[in-house]
Design a protein around this motif. Structure first.
Motif, mmCIF file in Angstrom:
data_model
loop_
_atom_site.group_PDB
_atom_site.id
_atom_site.type_symbol
_atom_site.label_atom_id
_atom_site.label_comp_id
_atom_site.label_asym_id
_atom_site.label_seq_id
_atom_site.Cartn_x
_atom_site.Cartn_y
_atom_site.Cartn_z
ATOM 1 N N ASN A 18 0.745 -1.381 0.320
ATOM 2 C CA ASN A 18 -0.260 -0.211 0.229
ATOM 3 C C ASN A 18 0.928 1.105 -0.088
ATOM 4 N N LEU A 19 2.148 1.351 1.219
ATOM 5 C CA LEU A 19 2.570 2.135 0.974
ATOM 6 C C LEU A 19 3.367 2.478 -0.362
ATOM 7 N N ALA A 20 3.936 1.465 -1.126
ATOM 8 C CA ALA A 20 4.680 1.507 -2.147
ATOM 9 C C ALA A 20 3.520 2.074 -3.801
ATOM 10 N N LEU A 21 2.312 1.776 -3.666
ATOM 11 C CA LEU A 21 1.162 2.325 -4.342
ATOM 12 C C LEU A 21 0.948 3.608 -4.293
ATOM 13 N N LEU A 22 0.689 3.998 -2.764
ATOM 14 C CA LEU A 22 0.943 5.675 -3.016
ATOM 15 C C LEU A 22 1.816 6.108 -3.102
ATOM 16 N N ASN A 23 2.892 5.915 -3.169
ATOM 17 C CA ASN A 23 4.592 6.495 -3.130
ATOM 18 C C ASN A 23 4.390 6.475 -5.334
ATOM 19 N N TRP A 24 3.895 5.294 -5.756
ATOM 20 C CA TRP A 24 3.981 5.849 -7.312
ATOM 21 C C TRP A 24 2.672 7.039 -7.966
ATOM 22 N N ILE A 25 1.673 6.644 -7.144
ATOM 23 C CA ILE A 25 0.614 7.464 -6.927
ATOM 24 C C ILE A 25 0.527 8.962 -6.541
ATOM 25 N N LEU A 81 8.870 18.241 -26.583
ATOM 26 C CA LEU A 81 9.769 17.192 -25.403
ATOM 27 C C LEU A 81 8.615 16.887 -24.073
ATOM 28 N N PHE A 82 7.838 18.175 -24.506
ATOM 29 C CA PHE A 82 6.612 18.551 -22.483
ATOM 30 C C PHE A 82 5.585 17.599 -23.352
ATOM 31 N N PRO A 83 5.274 17.453 -24.302
ATOM 32 C CA PRO A 83 3.869 16.489 -23.835
ATOM 33 C C PRO A 83 4.575 15.012 -23.851
ATOM 34 N N ILE A 84 5.414 14.386 -24.325
ATOM 35 C CA ILE A 84 6.447 13.461 -24.383
ATOM 36 C C ILE A 84 6.831 13.469 -23.060
ATOM 37 N N LEU A 85 7.278 13.589 -22.714
ATOM 38 C CA LEU A 85 7.739 12.989 -20.878
ATOM 39 C C LEU A 85 6.532 13.467 -20.241
ATOM 40 N N GLY A 86 5.453 14.475 -20.165
ATOM 41 C CA GLY A 86 4.533 14.338 -19.261
ATOM 42 C C GLY A 86 3.691 12.552 -19.258
ATOM 43 N N ILE A 87 3.610 12.121 -20.941
ATOM 44 C CA ILE A 87 2.670 10.578 -21.444
ATOM 45 C C ILE A 87 3.632 10.060 -20.872
ATOM 46 N N CYS A 88 5.638 9.967 -20.550
ATOM 47 C CA CYS A 88 5.783 9.174 -20.449
ATOM 48 C C CYS A 88 5.676 8.518 -18.763
ATOM 49 N N HIS A 89 5.925 9.843 -18.101
ATOM 50 C CA HIS A 89 5.616 10.456 -16.857
ATOM 51 C C HIS A 89 4.444 9.576 -16.505
ATOM 52 N N LEU A 90 3.240 9.699 -17.183
ATOM 53 C CA LEU A 90 1.758 9.625 -16.169
ATOM 54 C C LEU A 90 2.206 7.612 -16.753
ATOM 55 N N VAL A 91 2.721 7.691 -17.320
ATOM 56 C CA VAL A 91 2.361 5.837 -17.840
ATOM 57 C C VAL A 91 3.629 5.147 -17.181
ATOM 58 N N ILE A 94 1.744 5.026 -13.972
ATOM 59 C CA ILE A 94 1.204 3.467 -13.843
ATOM 60 C C ILE A 94 1.380 2.287 -13.575
ATOM 61 N N MET A 95 2.654 2.385 -14.843
ATOM 62 C CA MET A 95 2.772 0.679 -14.731
ATOM 63 C C MET A 95 3.338 0.131 -12.899
ATOM 64 N N GLY A 96 4.192 1.532 -12.698
ATOM 65 C CA GLY A 96 4.809 1.406 -10.785
ATOM 66 C C GLY A 96 4.082 0.604 -10.341
ATOM 67 N N ALA A 97 2.478 1.616 -10.322
ATOM 68 C CA ALA A 97 1.534 1.423 -9.684
ATOM 69 C C ALA A 97 0.639 -0.183 -9.375
ATOM 70 N N VAL A 98 0.827 -0.201 -10.739
ATOM 71 C CA VAL A 98 0.002 -1.543 -10.605
ATOM 72 C C VAL A 98 1.103 -2.758 -10.382
#
Length: 116
Positions: A18-25, A81-91, A94-98
């Motif tokens: 749970n803590l690791a999940l909260l960390n990634w979110i 680069l800004f939108p590409i990095l924003g999408i990479c950050h989100l993805v 989310i991959m880390g949270a899963v």
């Protein structure tokens, strides 16, 4: 034994997951802050500590790329680069949270490993 202290087949407690999940979110919304807080206060929990280091490494990497994008904006390449990095950050977050929700160790593929 309470539910939060039970250890599943991966050997990781639900509290740690749970803590690791909260960390990634939290990294999605607050950048490096959740990783930094958990890095300093959860040194005794190896799983949370490892994921806090990974999210910090990703946040530092993303920050450096954002800085490069700001500099490159003067030659108009940085604006791409800004939108590409924003999408990479989100993805990646989310991959880390899963992954941590399943009790797996997650590594961001392109992160610099500055914190070991």
């Amino acid at each position: 034994m309470s539910d939060s202290l039970k250890v599943d087949e991966t050997g990781i407690s639900q509290d740690s997951k749970n803590l690791a999940l909260l960390n990634w979110i939290g990294t999605i919304f607050f950048g490096f802050i959740p990783g930094l807080v958990l890095y300093f206060i959860k040194k005794e929990d190896a799983y949370v500590f490892d994921q806090a280091k990974e999210s910090l490494n990703w946040s530092i990497t993303a920050g450096l790329i954002y800085l490069a994008a700001v500099i490159l904006t003067f030659v108009l390449i940085g604006a791409l680069l800004f939108p590409i990095l924003g999408i990479c950050h989100l993805v990646f977050c989310i991959m880390g949270a899963v992954a941590v929700n399943d009790g797996k160790l997650f590594r961001v593929p392109f992160a610099l490993r500055l914190i070991k």
